[in-house]
Design a protein around this motif. Sequence first.
Motif, PDB file in Angstrom:
ATOM      1  N   GLU A 177     -45.455  38.075   8.280  1.00  0.00           N
ATOM      2  CA  GLU A 177     -44.523  37.616   7.844  1.00  0.00           C
ATOM      3  C   GLU A 177     -43.440  37.235   8.580  1.00  0.00           C
ATOM      4  O   GLU A 177     -42.800  36.776   8.774  1.00  0.00           O
ATOM      5  CB  GLU A 177     -43.703  38.621   7.070  1.00  0.00           C
ATOM      6  N   ALA A 178     -43.001  38.326  10.190  1.00  0.00           N
ATOM      7  CA  ALA A 178     -42.726  37.913  11.224  1.00  0.00           C
ATOM      8  C   ALA A 178     -42.816  36.948  12.118  1.00  0.00           C
ATOM      9  O   ALA A 178     -42.470  36.179  12.297  1.00  0.00           O
ATOM     10  CB  ALA A 178     -42.778  39.046  11.527  1.00  0.00           C
ATOM     11  N   ASN A 179     -43.878  36.425  11.584  1.00  0.00           N
ATOM     12  CA  ASN A 179     -44.627  34.912  12.753  1.00  0.00           C
ATOM     13  C   ASN A 179     -44.301  33.781  11.570  1.00  0.00           C
ATOM     14  O   ASN A 179     -43.439  32.915  11.799  1.00  0.00           O
ATOM     15  CB  ASN A 179     -46.302  35.203  12.567  1.00  0.00           C
ATOM     16  N   ILE A 180     -44.005  34.108  10.457  1.00  0.00           N
ATOM     17  CA  ILE A 180     -44.235  33.041   9.563  1.00  0.00           C
ATOM     18  C   ILE A 180     -42.172  32.632   9.606  1.00  0.00           C
ATOM     19  O   ILE A 180     -41.552  31.361   9.170  1.00  0.00           O
ATOM     20  CB  ILE A 180     -43.904  33.310   8.003  1.00  0.00           C
ATOM     21  N   ASN A 181     -41.319  33.648   9.566  1.00  0.00           N
ATOM     22  CA  ASN A 181     -39.969  33.814  10.413  1.00  0.00           C
ATOM     23  C   ASN A 181     -39.341  32.537  11.443  1.00  0.00           C
ATOM     24  O   ASN A 181     -38.315  32.255  11.450  1.00  0.00           O
ATOM     25  CB  ASN A 181     -39.001  35.801  10.026  1.00  0.00           C
ATOM     26  N   SER A 182     -39.855  33.554  12.372  1.00  0.00           N
ATOM     27  CA  SER A 182     -40.233  32.796  13.669  1.00  0.00           C
ATOM     28  C   SER A 182     -40.310  30.674  13.268  1.00  0.00           C
ATOM     29  O   SER A 182     -39.249  30.637  14.209  1.00  0.00           O
ATOM     30  CB  SER A 182     -40.919  33.731  14.614  1.00  0.00           C
ATOM     31  N   ARG A 183     -41.464  30.902  13.203  1.00  0.00           N
ATOM     32  CA  ARG A 183     -41.255  29.934  12.311  1.00  0.00           C
ATOM     33  C   ARG A 183     -40.519  29.033  12.300  1.00  0.00           C
ATOM     34  O   ARG A 183     -39.816  27.763  12.593  1.00  0.00           O
ATOM     35  CB  ARG A 183     -42.944  29.263  11.600  1.00  0.00           C
ATOM     36  N   THR A 184     -40.730  29.234  10.792  1.00  0.00           N
ATOM     37  CA  THR A 184     -38.450  28.933  10.416  1.00  0.00           C
ATOM     38  C   THR A 184     -37.611  28.900  11.606  1.00  0.00           C
ATOM     39  O   THR A 184     -37.141  28.071  10.980  1.00  0.00           O
ATOM     40  CB  THR A 184     -38.645  29.656   9.189  1.00  0.00           C
ATOM     41  N   LEU A 185     -37.320  30.083  12.056  1.00  0.00           N
ATOM     42  CA  LEU A 185     -35.959  29.889  12.712  1.00  0.00           C
ATOM     43  C   LEU A 185     -36.102  28.765  13.575  1.00  0.00           C
ATOM     44  O   LEU A 185     -35.433  28.483  13.929  1.00  0.00           O
ATOM     45  CB  LEU A 185     -35.685  31.872  13.204  1.00  0.00           C
ATOM     46  N   THR A 186     -37.288  28.529  14.539  1.00  0.00           N
ATOM     47  CA  THR A 186     -37.853  27.807  15.937  1.00  0.00           C
ATOM     48  C   THR A 186     -37.345  26.542  14.989  1.00  0.00           C
ATOM     49  O   THR A 186     -36.646  25.664  15.816  1.00  0.00           O
ATOM     50  CB  THR A 186     -38.753  27.893  16.096  1.00  0.00           C
ATOM     51  N   LYS A 187     -38.337  25.679  14.070  1.00  0.00           N
ATOM     52  CA  LYS A 187     -37.887  24.359  13.121  1.00  0.00           C
ATOM     53  C   LYS A 187     -36.068  24.192  12.789  1.00  0.00           C
ATOM     54  O   LYS A 187     -36.095  23.407  13.041  1.00  0.00           O
ATOM     55  CB  LYS A 187     -38.953  24.588  12.156  1.00  0.00           C
ATOM     56  N   MET A 188     -35.742  25.493  12.582  1.00  0.00           N
ATOM     57  CA  MET A 188     -34.129  25.295  12.433  1.00  0.00           C
ATOM     58  C   MET A 188     -33.435  25.479  13.133  1.00  0.00           C
ATOM     59  O   MET A 188     -32.799  23.730  13.479  1.00  0.00           O
ATOM     60  CB  MET A 188     -33.293  26.384  11.744  1.00  0.00           C
ATOM     61  N   VAL A 189     -34.314  26.059  14.303  1.00  0.00           N
ATOM     62  CA  VAL A 189     -33.220  25.512  15.523  1.00  0.00           C
ATOM     63  C   VAL A 189     -33.358  24.365  15.849  1.00  0.00           C
ATOM     64  O   VAL A 189     -31.869  23.744  16.432  1.00  0.00           O
ATOM     65  CB  VAL A 189     -33.762  27.117  16.590  1.00  0.00           C
ATOM     66  N   SER A 190     -34.509  23.512  16.189  1.00  0.00           N
ATOM     67  CA  SER A 190     -35.170  22.408  16.542  1.00  0.00           C
ATOM     68  C   SER A 190     -34.550  21.436  15.744  1.00  0.00           C
ATOM     69  O   SER A 190     -34.306  20.612  16.770  1.00  0.00           O
ATOM     70  CB  SER A 190     -36.513  22.164  16.928  1.00  0.00           C
ATOM     71  N   SER A 191     -33.691  21.280  14.827  1.00  0.00           N
ATOM     72  CA  SER A 191     -33.714  20.064  13.926  1.00  0.00           C
ATOM     73  C   SER A 191     -31.906  20.529  13.703  1.00  0.00           C
ATOM     74  O   SER A 191     -31.527  18.883  13.862  1.00  0.00           O
ATOM     75  CB  SER A 191     -33.651  20.275  12.530  1.00  0.00           C
ATOM     76  N   ILE A 235     -30.463  20.882  17.073  1.00  0.00           N
ATOM     77  CA  ILE A 235     -30.535  20.620  18.564  1.00  0.00           C
ATOM     78  C   ILE A 235     -30.952  18.533  18.526  1.00  0.00           C
ATOM     79  O   ILE A 235     -30.069  17.881  18.645  1.00  0.00           O
ATOM     80  CB  ILE A 235     -31.223  20.530  19.202  1.00  0.00           C
ATOM     81  N   ILE A 236     -31.378  18.309  17.433  1.00  0.00           N
ATOM     82  CA  ILE A 236     -31.918  17.052  17.565  1.00  0.00           C
ATOM     83  C   ILE A 236     -30.715  16.493  16.976  1.00  0.00           C
ATOM     84  O   ILE A 236     -30.411  15.462  17.499  1.00  0.00           O
ATOM     85  CB  ILE A 236     -33.055  17.048  16.399  1.00  0.00           C
ATOM     86  N   PHE A 237     -30.586  16.784  15.664  1.00  0.00           N
ATOM     87  CA  PHE A 237     -28.991  16.670  14.936  1.00  0.00           C
ATOM     88  C   PHE A 237     -27.578  16.355  15.726  1.00  0.00           C
ATOM     89  O   PHE A 237     -27.228  15.270  16.191  1.00  0.00           O
ATOM     90  CB  PHE A 237     -28.700  17.354  13.737  1.00  0.00           C
ATOM     91  N   PHE A 238     -27.455  17.857  17.015  1.00  0.00           N
ATOM     92  CA  PHE A 238     -26.744  16.853  17.704  1.00  0.00           C
ATOM     93  C   PHE A 238     -26.671  16.344  19.023  1.00  0.00           C
ATOM     94  O   PHE A 238     -25.797  15.612  19.625  1.00  0.00           O
ATOM     95  CB  PHE A 238     -26.223  19.299  17.964  1.00  0.00           C
ATOM     96  N   GLY A 239     -28.320  16.311  18.772  1.00  0.00           N
ATOM     97  CA  GLY A 239     -28.131  15.382  20.127  1.00  0.00           C
ATOM     98  C   GLY A 239     -28.178  13.731  19.764  1.00  0.00           C
ATOM     99  O   GLY A 239     -27.754  12.731  20.527  1.00  0.00           O
ATOM    100  N   ILE A 240     -28.281  13.819  18.897  1.00  0.00           N
ATOM    101  CA  ILE A 240     -28.232  12.196  17.754  1.00  0.00           C
ATOM    102  C   ILE A 240     -26.810  11.740  17.524  1.00  0.00           C
ATOM    103  O   ILE A 240     -26.120  10.681  18.160  1.00  0.00           O
ATOM    104  CB  ILE A 240     -29.676  12.235  16.840  1.00  0.00           C
TER     105      ILE A 240
END
Length: 105
Positions: free
Chosen positions: A5-19, A21-26
């Motif tokens: 569960e912690a691994n899944i939550n960290s993946r979800t968190l990583t995807k949210m943060v990277s998206s 950052i991409i939105f902010f960059g655009i």
Amino acid sequence: MRIREANINSRTLTKMVSSKIIFFGICLLILIVAYSPAEASPQIELMGGYDIIGICITNCAQCKKMYGAFFEGHLCAEACVQFKGKTIPDCEDLSSIAPFLNKMN
């Protein structure tokens, strides 16, 4: 189970943060492009009008090409500058170019 569960939550968190950052960059890229200075010389002046004197002189040159020696192009251009393009000559309207026509003998 907690590790998974912690691994899944960290993946979800990583995807949210990277998206985010991409939105902010655009958004930042769009702002930079939108507000970058453009180097051009437009036909339309910055104050909202056309380059009336330039259009007037261009019309004088066109009339000179059409009428040749019968048309005083330099007088037409001088009138454009003197009157700031208020009377633009129309080569097909004789009343607008009458002051610049001469008679050939």
